[in-house]
Scaffold this motif. Sequence first.
Motif, short mmCIF file in Angstrom:
data_model
loop_
_atom_site.label_atom_id
_atom_site.label_comp_id
_atom_site.label_asym_id
_atom_site.label_seq_id
_atom_site.Cartn_x
_atom_site.Cartn_y
_atom_site.Cartn_z
N GLN A 106 0.72 -1.14 0.24
CA GLN A 106 0.15 0.27 0.10
C GLN A 106 0.90 1.22 -0.62
O GLN A 106 1.28 1.85 1.38
CB GLN A 106 -1.25 -0.13 1.44
N ILE A 107 1.31 1.59 -1.02
CA ILE A 107 2.41 2.88 -1.00
C ILE A 107 2.34 3.48 -2.03
O ILE A 107 1.26 3.12 -3.40
CB ILE A 107 4.02 1.98 -1.67
N GLY A 108 2.77 4.85 -2.78
CA GLY A 108 2.30 5.32 -3.64
C GLY A 108 3.40 6.89 -2.98
O GLY A 108 4.18 7.37 -2.19
N LEU A 109 3.36 7.88 -3.72
CA LEU A 109 3.90 9.32 -3.28
C LEU A 109 3.63 9.89 -2.39
O LEU A 109 2.48 9.86 -2.30
CB LEU A 109 4.11 10.39 -4.92
N LYS A 110 4.67 10.41 -1.17
CA LYS A 110 3.81 11.15 -0.52
C LYS A 110 2.87 12.29 -0.56
O LYS A 110 2.47 12.97 -1.51
CB LYS A 110 5.18 11.64 -0.13
N ASP A 111 2.13 12.04 0.83
CA ASP A 111 1.05 13.31 0.78
C ASP A 111 0.33 13.23 -0.23
O ASP A 111 -0.60 14.24 -0.67
CB ASP A 111 2.45 15.27 0.64
N GLY A 112 -0.23 12.09 -0.36
CA GLY A 112 -0.37 12.23 -1.72
C GLY A 112 -0.84 11.98 -3.51
O GLY A 112 -1.32 11.96 -4.07
N GLY A 113 0.39 12.04 -3.00
CA GLY A 113 1.45 12.35 -4.72
C GLY A 113 1.26 13.76 -5.61
O GLY A 113 0.70 14.74 -5.03
N CYS A 114 0.07 13.58 -6.81
CA CYS A 114 0.38 15.38 -7.75
C CYS A 114 -0.72 15.63 -7.20
O CYS A 114 -2.15 14.80 -6.78
CB CYS A 114 0.91 14.57 -8.90
N PRO A 115 -0.93 17.20 -7.59
CA PRO A 115 -2.04 17.86 -7.00
C PRO A 115 -3.15 17.28 -8.94
O PRO A 115 -2.98 17.05 -9.62
CB PRO A 115 -2.41 19.17 -7.76
N LEU A 247 5.09 4.86 -12.68
CA LEU A 247 6.05 4.03 -13.31
C LEU A 247 7.38 4.60 -12.91
O LEU A 247 7.12 5.82 -12.81
CB LEU A 247 6.14 4.11 -14.91
N GLY A 248 7.96 3.70 -12.58
CA GLY A 248 9.30 3.24 -12.49
C GLY A 248 9.82 4.02 -10.34
O GLY A 248 10.59 3.81 -10.49
N MET A 249 8.77 4.17 -9.62
CA MET A 249 8.51 3.93 -8.14
C MET A 249 9.42 2.43 -7.63
O MET A 249 9.43 2.20 -8.29
CB MET A 249 7.51 4.29 -7.82
N VAL A 250 10.76 2.80 -6.41
CA VAL A 250 11.10 1.95 -5.67
C VAL A 250 9.68 1.13 -4.57
O VAL A 250 9.18 1.81 -4.43
CB VAL A 250 12.06 2.25 -5.26
N LEU A 251 10.29 0.09 -5.09
CA LEU A 251 9.46 -0.86 -4.48
C LEU A 251 10.10 -1.29 -3.22
O LEU A 251 11.10 -1.96 -3.27
CB LEU A 251 8.99 -1.57 -5.45
N PRO A 252 9.13 -1.49 -2.07
CA PRO A 252 10.00 -2.10 -0.69
C PRO A 252 10.46 -3.77 -1.23
O PRO A 252 9.66 -4.13 -1.97
CB PRO A 252 8.28 -2.12 0.56
N TRP A 280 -3.22 -1.65 -9.61
CA TRP A 280 -2.24 -1.64 -8.97
C TRP A 280 -2.83 -2.19 -7.42
O TRP A 280 -4.06 -1.29 -6.76
CB TRP A 280 -1.75 -0.92 -8.71
N GLY A 281 -2.45 -2.93 -6.74
CA GLY A 281 -3.26 -3.64 -5.40
C GLY A 281 -4.53 -3.60 -4.98
O GLY A 281 -5.07 -4.72 -6.11
N PRO A 282 -5.20 -3.92 -4.10
CA PRO A 282 -6.87 -4.81 -3.62
C PRO A 282 -7.77 -4.12 -4.21
O PRO A 282 -8.64 -4.90 -4.48
CB PRO A 282 -5.92 -5.53 -2.49
N GLU A 283 -7.06 -3.39 -4.23
CA GLU A 283 -8.01 -1.85 -4.56
C GLU A 283 -8.48 -1.89 -6.01
O GLU A 283 -9.54 -0.82 -6.39
CB GLU A 283 -8.36 -0.90 -3.78
N HIS A 284 -7.47 -2.61 -6.76
CA HIS A 284 -7.54 -2.04 -8.34
C HIS A 284 -7.47 -0.52 -8.36
O HIS A 284 -8.34 -0.14 -9.17
CB HIS A 284 -8.66 -2.69 -9.07
N GLU A 285 -6.98 -0.02 -8.23
CA GLU A 285 -6.47 1.23 -8.45
C GLU A 285 -6.09 1.24 -9.76
O GLU A 285 -5.21 0.74 -10.55
CB GLU A 285 -5.75 1.87 -7.69
N ASN A 286 -6.22 2.18 -10.60
CA ASN A 286 -5.77 2.87 -12.09
C ASN A 286 -4.62 3.89 -11.87
O ASN A 286 -4.99 4.10 -11.98
CB ASN A 286 -7.31 3.21 -12.80
N VAL A 287 -4.03 3.21 -12.48
CA VAL A 287 -2.30 3.96 -12.66
C VAL A 287 -2.44 3.76 -14.22
O VAL A 287 -1.51 5.47 -14.59
CB VAL A 287 -1.14 2.67 -13.06
#
Length: 386
Positions: A106-115, A247-252, A280-287
């Motif tokens: 359950q990851i992503g860019l900090k602070d919710g990502g981009c505006p 795309l290209g983010m570093v993964l744990p 992506w992920g169990p919630e099927h977030e659209n990348v």
Amino acid sequence: MEISSDCSCIISYWSLLNLAYYNVEGGRSLSKEDDLEVERQLKILNKPAIKSIWTEHGDIFDCVDINKQPAFDHPLLKNHKVQMRPKSFRKEMMRDGGSSVHKSLQIGLKDGGCPTGTVPIRRIQKEDLTRTKSSSNTKNYPSNIHPLGSSDPVQNSFLKASGDTYYGTTLLINTWSINVSAEQSSLVGTWVANQQDNIQAGWIAQPKLFGDSKTRLFTLWTNDNYKTTCYNTFCPGFVQVSRRIPLGMVLPISTYGGTQTEIEIDVAKDASGGNWWLTWGPEHENVGYWPQKLFQGLAMNSSFVGWGGQAYSPPGSPEPIMGNGHSGTEGYGKACYIRNVKLLNYQGYYYTPDPNHTAGYGEKCYALYVTSTRPEYQFYIGGPTC
């Protein structure tokens, strides 16, 4: 629908990454004129940013206008309208909820990502231009990660389904940290293909593309049987819609003998819209998605789905490790696995592949070990350097 077989759009884009090769190989510094040219090309490649996000891994993700992202430099997408979500919805499928020994990321860019209204695109820097100087030559790495069974020096370990029509796949993969040299590549993921078209997604360690061997989320696509190959957003085609999963983010990564950290990926065709979506992920977030008009065979469906790993080294050099470098015979927690493999049918239902319609394959020391087929597929791949 007619698509140029030479895919000149990608070649010309990659040619921008070919400016300073003689300076790198000869150990010379850039002249003032060359340096100005590099800076000019960087302005073309990197779109204006409304906000930039620096990560702890040294990456910069620029938040660019969603309608001005690199995808729309592709001539087939000049008038493309962004689709924020699939028009059709996949039906319910059976999944486990995870446990203390394997957890979905359950990851992503900090602070919710981009505006809102922007998407994160990994910034191309001067070092990237020099490092990927050979990419405009489609006979050289990294444009040679070819389909399974290729005569090129790519070693494979995979399970495949073929002989039918498929509309997508889903899978869970545990992630690992691996060391590969500057010229090597090692990946684990899935791919869907039909005729000259192929889409891949999963995790990869590829220093020539990213400047390090960190484990990252990756995609690639080709519509000319890998004569040209488009990774992530390095060249136009993939339409990013997520504001927080770039795309290209570093993964744990997983721990040998301990907690297994997983990524969950779907690559599926929108039955109504026709585009191929990455979720992506169990919630099927659209990348994001690959527009239907990029393809010929995949414009209809997939005739081949594979799950597994690929490892590359230059000819005459030892191959890198695949997975985590340990044989699948070591079992859970000590080797790289792929599980909960499903296929998607035309009605939008996921189903477990029929074992009678699948085949496994492993080259050299990269064996494939299937441990279950019902109620879910689970198998191990990979091994040490050969």
